[in-house]
Design a protein around this motif. Structure first.
Motif, PDB file in Angstrom:
ATOM      1  N   MET A 176      27.588 -77.921 -11.793  1.00 52.62           N
ATOM      2  CA  MET A 176      28.617 -76.930 -11.485  1.00 52.62           C
ATOM      3  C   MET A 176      28.013 -75.655 -10.913  1.00 52.62           C
ATOM      4  O   MET A 176      28.607 -75.019 -10.030  1.00 52.62           O
ATOM      5  N   ALA A 177      26.829 -75.281 -11.396  1.00 50.72           N
ATOM      6  CA  ALA A 177      26.165 -74.097 -10.849  1.00 50.72           C
ATOM      7  C   ALA A 177      25.819 -74.298  -9.381  1.00 50.72           C
ATOM      8  O   ALA A 177      25.978 -73.382  -8.559  1.00 50.72           O
ATOM      9  N   THR A 178      25.356 -75.487  -9.027  1.00 50.18           N
ATOM     10  CA  THR A 178      24.996 -75.741  -7.614  1.00 50.18           C
ATOM     11  C   THR A 178      26.241 -75.655  -6.733  1.00 50.18           C
ATOM     12  O   THR A 178      26.181 -75.130  -5.617  1.00 50.18           O
ATOM     13  N   ILE A 179      27.365 -76.161  -7.246  1.00 54.74           N
ATOM     14  CA  ILE A 179      28.609 -76.133  -6.465  1.00 54.74           C
ATOM     15  C   ILE A 179      29.110 -74.703  -6.300  1.00 54.74           C
ATOM     16  O   ILE A 179      29.520 -74.286  -5.208  1.00 54.74           O
ATOM     17  N   ALA A 180      29.081 -73.922  -7.386  1.00 57.73           N
ATOM     18  CA  ALA A 180      29.561 -72.540  -7.314  1.00 57.73           C
ATOM     19  C   ALA A 180      28.634 -71.665  -6.484  1.00 57.73           C
ATOM     20  O   ALA A 180      29.091 -70.756  -5.776  1.00 57.73           O
ATOM     21  N   GLY A 181      27.344 -71.916  -6.576  1.00 59.22           N
ATOM     22  CA  GLY A 181      26.374 -71.059  -5.890  1.00 59.22           C
ATOM     23  C   GLY A 181      26.147 -71.395  -4.430  1.00 59.22           C
ATOM     24  O   GLY A 181      25.900 -70.497  -3.610  1.00 59.22           O
ATOM     25  N   LEU A 182      26.240 -72.690  -4.090  1.00 59.40           N
ATOM     26  CA  LEU A 182      25.963 -73.115  -2.717  1.00 59.40           C
ATOM     27  C   LEU A 182      27.224 -73.442  -1.928  1.00 59.40           C
ATOM     28  O   LEU A 182      27.197 -73.448  -0.694  1.00 59.40           O
ATOM     29  N   GLY A 183      28.312 -73.709  -2.639  1.00 63.11           N
ATOM     30  CA  GLY A 183      29.509 -74.229  -1.985  1.00 63.11           C
ATOM     31  C   GLY A 183      29.506 -75.745  -2.152  1.00 63.11           C
ATOM     32  O   GLY A 183      28.445 -76.373  -2.169  1.00 63.11           O
ATOM     33  N   GLU A 184      30.681 -76.345  -2.251  1.00 65.54           N
ATOM     34  CA  GLU A 184      30.766 -77.764  -2.592  1.00 65.54           C
ATOM     35  C   GLU A 184      30.023 -78.669  -1.615  1.00 65.54           C
ATOM     36  O   GLU A 184      29.194 -79.497  -2.021  1.00 65.54           O
ATOM     37  N   PRO A 306      21.963 -56.936 -32.079  1.00 68.48           N
ATOM     38  CA  PRO A 306      20.875 -57.002 -31.095  1.00 68.48           C
ATOM     39  C   PRO A 306      20.190 -58.366 -31.099  1.00 68.48           C
ATOM     40  O   PRO A 306      20.313 -59.139 -32.060  1.00 68.48           O
ATOM     41  N   ALA A 307      19.474 -58.640 -30.042  1.00 67.80           N
ATOM     42  CA  ALA A 307      18.670 -59.860 -29.969  1.00 67.80           C
ATOM     43  C   ALA A 307      17.498 -59.747 -30.938  1.00 67.80           C
ATOM     44  O   ALA A 307      16.932 -58.667 -31.113  1.00 67.80           O
ATOM     45  N   VAL A 308      17.149 -60.861 -31.583  1.00 67.37           N
ATOM     46  CA  VAL A 308      15.978 -60.867 -32.456  1.00 67.37           C
ATOM     47  C   VAL A 308      14.723 -60.776 -31.582  1.00 67.37           C
ATOM     48  O   VAL A 308      14.762 -61.023 -30.369  1.00 67.37           O
ATOM     49  N   GLU A 309      13.600 -60.446 -32.198  1.00 68.87           N
ATOM     50  CA  GLU A 309      12.388 -60.132 -31.430  1.00 68.87           C
ATOM     51  C   GLU A 309      11.957 -61.254 -30.483  1.00 68.87           C
ATOM     52  O   GLU A 309      11.644 -61.002 -29.315  1.00 68.87           O
ATOM     53  N   VAL A 310      11.940 -62.488 -30.972  1.00 66.38           N
ATOM     54  CA  VAL A 310      11.457 -63.581 -30.122  1.00 66.38           C
ATOM     55  C   VAL A 310      12.365 -63.778 -28.911  1.00 66.38           C
ATOM     56  O   VAL A 310      11.896 -64.132 -27.815  1.00 66.38           O
ATOM     57  N   MET A 311      13.651 -63.520 -29.065  1.00 64.44           N
ATOM     58  CA  MET A 311      14.569 -63.628 -27.938  1.00 64.44           C
ATOM     59  C   MET A 311      14.403 -62.445 -26.990  1.00 64.44           C
ATOM     60  O   MET A 311      14.450 -62.602 -25.760  1.00 64.44           O
ATOM     61  N   GLN A 312      14.190 -61.257 -27.542  1.00 62.33           N
ATOM     62  CA  GLN A 312      13.963 -60.081 -26.700  1.00 62.33           C
ATOM     63  C   GLN A 312      12.745 -60.268 -25.801  1.00 62.33           C
ATOM     64  O   GLN A 312      12.767 -59.918 -24.622  1.00 62.33           O
ATOM     65  N   ARG A 313      11.686 -60.811 -26.364  1.00 60.81           N
ATOM     66  CA  ARG A 313      10.417 -60.902 -25.642  1.00 60.81           C
ATOM     67  C   ARG A 313      10.308 -62.105 -24.717  1.00 60.81           C
ATOM     68  O   ARG A 313       9.618 -62.042 -23.701  1.00 60.81           O
ATOM     69  N   HIS A 314      10.977 -63.205 -25.078  1.00 58.73           N
ATOM     70  CA  HIS A 314      10.712 -64.445 -24.338  1.00 58.73           C
ATOM     71  C   HIS A 314      11.958 -65.136 -23.784  1.00 58.73           C
ATOM     72  O   HIS A 314      11.838 -66.235 -23.245  1.00 58.73           O
ATOM     73  N   ALA A 315      13.125 -64.522 -23.905  1.00 56.92           N
ATOM     74  CA  ALA A 315      14.347 -65.154 -23.404  1.00 56.92           C
ATOM     75  C   ALA A 315      15.144 -64.159 -22.568  1.00 56.92           C
ATOM     76  O   ALA A 315      16.292 -63.824 -22.882  1.00 56.92           O
ATOM     77  N   ALA A 316      14.518 -63.684 -21.518  1.00 54.77           N
ATOM     78  CA  ALA A 316      15.190 -62.742 -20.617  1.00 54.77           C
ATOM     79  C   ALA A 316      16.450 -63.375 -20.035  1.00 54.77           C
ATOM     80  O   ALA A 316      16.475 -64.570 -19.730  1.00 54.77           O
ATOM     81  N   GLN A 317      17.490 -62.560 -19.902  1.00 57.45           N
ATOM     82  CA  GLN A 317      18.731 -63.069 -19.333  1.00 57.45           C
ATOM     83  C   GLN A 317      18.771 -62.817 -17.831  1.00 57.45           C
ATOM     84  O   GLN A 317      18.258 -61.807 -17.338  1.00 57.45           O
ATOM     85  N   PRO A 318      19.366 -63.739 -17.081  1.00 61.46           N
ATOM     86  CA  PRO A 318      19.468 -63.548 -15.632  1.00 61.46           C
ATOM     87  C   PRO A 318      20.427 -62.412 -15.290  1.00 61.46           C
ATOM     88  O   PRO A 318      21.313 -62.076 -16.071  1.00 61.46           O
ATOM     89  N   THR A 319      20.233 -61.831 -14.130  1.00 62.74           N
ATOM     90  CA  THR A 319      21.119 -60.754 -13.691  1.00 62.74           C
ATOM     91  C   THR A 319      22.388 -61.296 -13.037  1.00 62.74           C
ATOM     92  O   THR A 319      23.361 -60.569 -12.855  1.00 62.74           O
ATOM     93  N   SER A 320      22.372 -62.588 -12.690  1.00 61.12           N
ATOM     94  CA  SER A 320      23.565 -63.209 -12.095  1.00 61.12           C
ATOM     95  C   SER A 320      23.581 -64.695 -12.446  1.00 61.12           C
ATOM     96  O   SER A 320      22.571 -65.256 -12.858  1.00 61.12           O
ATOM     97  N   PHE A 321      24.734 -65.289 -12.279  1.00 57.99           N
ATOM     98  CA  PHE A 321      24.890 -66.720 -12.560  1.00 57.99           C
ATOM     99  C   PHE A 321      26.010 -67.242 -11.673  1.00 57.99           C
ATOM    100  O   PHE A 321      26.754 -66.460 -11.061  1.00 57.99           O
ATOM    101  N   ASP A 322      26.150 -68.569 -11.619  1.00 60.86           N
ATOM    102  CA  ASP A 322      27.153 -69.176 -10.744  1.00 60.86           C
ATOM    103  C   ASP A 322      28.005 -70.159 -11.532  1.00 60.86           C
ATOM    104  O   ASP A 322      27.571 -71.257 -11.866  1.00 60.86           O
ATOM    105  N   ASN A 323      29.228 -69.738 -11.823  1.00 58.61           N
ATOM    106  CA  ASN A 323      30.205 -70.578 -12.526  1.00 58.61           C
ATOM    107  C   ASN A 323      31.451 -70.740 -11.673  1.00 58.61           C
ATOM    108  O   ASN A 323      31.983 -69.736 -11.188  1.00 58.61           O
ATOM    109  N   PRO A 324      31.945 -71.962 -11.500  1.00 57.41           N
ATOM    110  CA  PRO A 324      33.260 -72.108 -10.866  1.00 57.41           C
ATOM    111  C   PRO A 324      34.325 -71.504 -11.777  1.00 57.41           C
ATOM    112  O   PRO A 324      34.103 -71.306 -12.966  1.00 57.41           O
TER     113      PRO A 324
END
Length: 346
Positions: A176-184, A306-324
């Protein structure tokens, strides 16, 4: 005198038998349906049972899609009172089928990082994305891809493993991400090129990550997984490490945001309705919102946690995403999956 003594004896016996029965009356059973990834510390669940005066009956119904199917099939005689794990890909179907009832308690008004749908309380969210094996790329001296198009080039042949969207939730999310981000049309053109470039398809996340991914002995250094996976690698490492051996690739068309929630099941046991509401509040409580980060590896929906330490340090969130759009996901998911099967597997 003998008769009075007998009456007193019988009276005392009646009290002796009645009192324990009253004191140990079975608590109300609260039936909670979840997907198979539901995982919270036992002590938290035990404390909820004590505070709410109920006995939890947690029914794991397979993946989220199977869970919704079971609720639809049993809607005439519901097998659960509350459900956790309905996500943004499945909510339109659940609403259309009429299997959930809006909840308007305090948790529904609490500030959330994400939203889901009216009457459904968001609990957590995460991102399906590409993970890479850092050591493999360093040894190969190969630059990381900067776009999905790069992955169709000969230099990246046979490096990617994905999950089948017909049998895997992350596989469907990535499609679904490929479809939303690139077009069907562009998305299915990309998938056709990936087939020619040797993409491997696994049945599910476990097979892809623990068998095919080079980090775990496989031959594929790029895998569809989660943005929190690098944090989990650190958390579960047998040796103490300060840097994750894997990293996320946040590419256009390669990031899907999943939001999961908890809701009342329409037609659930009326005697358990109050307890069902308390369970919804429990899922948005600070202890649960903190714990789920290192048990289910999702980000907390509650804006105040807040995010726990291991998530803060090693699970950065993307600035954008592609959802239909949710309605489009619901109406087109089957057709998209069938087209993907024809394009990639047949």
């Amino acid at each position: 005198m003998q008769r009075r003594s007998l009456l007193l004896t019988l009276s005392g016996l009646a009290m002796a038998t009645a009192l324990p029965l009253f004191a140990h009356a079975a608590p109300t059973t609260l039936r909670v349906m979840t997907h198979s990834s539901f995982d919270l510390p036992k002590e938290l669940l035990a404390q909820f049972e004590k505070d709410a005066g109920v006995k939890l009956q947690v029914v794991k119904a397979g993946d989220a899609g199977e869970m919704v199917n079971k609720l639809i099939l049993t809607k005439a005689k519901p097998v659960a009172d509350v459900v956790y794990g309905i996500d943004n890909t499945l909510l339109p179907r659940a609403q259309q089928a009429g299997i959930i009832e809006p909840y308007t308690g305090p948790a529904s008004q609490r500030a959330s990082v994400v939203t889901l749908g009216e009457g459904v309380v968001p609990v957590d969210y995460g991102y399906v994305t590409l993970n890479i094996d850092k050591a493999w790329f360093a040894k190969a001296g190969l630059a990381l891809p900067t776009s999905l198009a790069d992955l169709t080039q000969p230099a990246y042949a046979k490096l990617l493993v994905v999950q089948n969207p017909a049998t895997s939730s992350p596989g469907q999310a990535f499609l679904m991400a490929t479809i939303a981000g690139l077009g069907e049309e562009a998305a299915f053109d990309w998938w056709a090129k990936m087939r020619a470039n040797g993409v491997k398809v696994a049945k599910g996340w476990t097979e892809a990550y623990y068998t095919d991914f080079s980090r775990n002995g496989g031959t594929r250094p790029i895998v569809v997984s989660y943005a929190s996976s690098p944090a989990a690698e650190v958390f579960y490492s047998k040796e103490k490490i300060s840097e994750s051996p894997t990293a996320n690739l946040f590419l256009k068309g390669g990031v899907f945001r999943q939001v999961e929630g908890v809701a009342l099941v329409k037609g659930g046991n009326p005697a358990a309705r109050e307890a069902a509401g308390r369970f919804i509040e429990f899922m948005r409580s600070a202890p649960v919102q903190e714990a789920l980060q290192t048990t289910m590896w999702m980000y907390p929906a509650d804006a105040a946690v807040p995010a726990v330490e291991v998530m803060q340090r090693h699970a950065a969130q993307p600035t954008s995403f592609d959802n239909p759009e949710p309605a489009r996901m619901h109406s087109q998911a089957k057709a998209w999956t069938q087209r993907w099967t024809r394009t990639v597997l047949k």
